[in-house]
Enzyme design. Structure first.
Site, mmCIF file in Angstrom:
data_model
loop_
_atom_site.group_PDB
_atom_site.id
_atom_site.type_symbol
_atom_site.label_atom_id
_atom_site.label_comp_id
_atom_site.label_asym_id
_atom_site.label_seq_id
_atom_site.Cartn_x
_atom_site.Cartn_y
_atom_site.Cartn_z
ATOM 1 C CB SER A 104 -0.959 -0.047 1.192
ATOM 2 O OG SER A 104 -1.960 0.935 1.092
ATOM 3 C CG ASP A 119 -7.053 -2.423 -3.470
ATOM 4 O OD1 ASP A 119 -7.505 -1.392 -2.936
ATOM 5 O OD2 ASP A 119 -5.844 -2.716 -3.438
ATOM 6 C CG HIS A 127 -5.889 -1.984 0.233
ATOM 7 N ND1 HIS A 127 -5.044 -1.654 -0.798
ATOM 8 C CD2 HIS A 127 -5.344 -1.449 1.357
ATOM 9 C CE1 HIS A 127 -4.047 -0.938 -0.336
ATOM 10 N NE2 HIS A 127 -4.196 -0.801 0.979
#
Length: 321
Positions: free
Chosen positions: A164, A259, A289
């Site tokens: 991320s 996501d 995610h």
């Protein structure tokens, strides 16, 4: 929860369990109480970091960088000297999470790849805005490349990676080092469901805006906290998806299907290929995610680590590749 049929069954069960726990202990509004919101994420995630692979050595070290000293978590799966290094940068929107919330994942990578893992506990936003965290991460890599032997590590074999926001920082650090320290040759980049562009209006942002964990509104908040100046968000080191990506090492992209950031990875893959960079990618169906935090709970999280471990061994030239 939307379109249940699209979800991996283990991912759905895990997500519902986490949502039930959050309903009993709601997160404070991060815009009003960022410290309280951080404490909440630690409470939610620390239980997930328990268990997993045992290490021959696990300790915290403080490494000097031009941006100041940076505390790092060091895991070593075996005690032999000269281990290659994965510098793994934790996610959390640049605003929360820590080496503690990601500890099980860090140990899983060390065990799967037979390498040391060093994870910077970089300064968080909004107190420390762009480019502070970037310079800390790049500084840790520089230090390990020059002085890794002092920790029993091979500074000539380093892969940078993250999940991320951590994937954003890993890629941005690689770009910074490519231009400022070209003699420092990273062996690869491991980029898990990264945010590579401050534009939050892609098709996947619209498709998964709500109901799949990370929301479009939350990502917009993260970007505003990390880079408060809108003009800075458009720079190539804040949004590396806008950068010139030439002369980067081989990349492994792991992408979550459900996501908001899926299109960030799809776009960066094509731009890397256009720049002549070798890319391997894996789209994990039915997961959202942050699925890597579900080690031992969601099979695809373990599959991702095993695949990354084999790729890392190949990049490092270590047995088992």
């Amino acid at each position: 929860m939307t379109e249940i049929s699209r979800w991996d069954a283990e991912m759905l069960r895990f997500t519902r369990e986490m949502e039930a726990a959050a309903a009993l202990d709601p997160q404070p509004d991060p815009r009003r109480d960022v410290a309280g919101a951080r404490a909440w994420t630690e409470r939610m995630n620390l239980p997930l970091a328990a268990g997993g692979d045992a290490m021959a050595e696990s300790r915290d070290v403080t490494l000097p960088t031009a941006a100041g000293p940076v505390r790092c978590r060091l895991h070593r799966p075996v005690r032999e000297a000269g281990l290659p290094v994965l510098v793994f940068v934790h996610g959390g929107g640049w605003v929360w999470n820590s080496v503690d919330t990601h500890d099980r994942l860090l140990r899983a990578y060390a065990a799967a790849a037979g390498c040391a893992v060093v994870s910077p506990d970089y300064a968080l936003s909004p107190e420390a805005v762009f480019p502070r965290a970037l310079h800390e991460v790049a500084g840790v890599i520089r230090h390990l490349a020059a002085e890794g032997a002092s920790l029993g590590l091979d500074g000539s074999r380093i892969v940078a990676g993250g999940d991320s926001a951590g994937a954003n920082l890993a890629l941005a650090a690689a770009l910074l080092l490519r231009d400022e320290a070209p003699a420092l040759a990273l062996q690869g980049l491991l980029l898990n469901y990264g945010c590579f562009d401050a534009n939050c209006d892609t098709a996947s942002y619209a498709e998964f805006a709500e109901g799949y964990g990370l929301t479009r509104a939350r990502m917009r908040m993260f970007w505003e906290m990390y880079a408060p100046d809108p003009a800075e968000r458009l720079g190539p080191l804040a949004s590396p998806g806008l950068a010139s990506l030439h002369d980067l090492p081989p990349v492994l992209l792991h992408i979550a299907e459900l996501d908001v950031l899926r299109d960030d990875s799809e776009a960066i893959e094509q731009r890397l290929l256009d720049a002549g960079v070798a890319v391997e990618r894996h789209l994990f169906p039915g997961v959202v995610h942050g699925f890597l935090r579900a080690q031992g709970r969601v099979s695809k999280a373990g599959e991702s680590v095993r695949e990354a471990g084999a790729w890392l061994r190949a990049r490092f030239g270590t047995p088992g590749a």
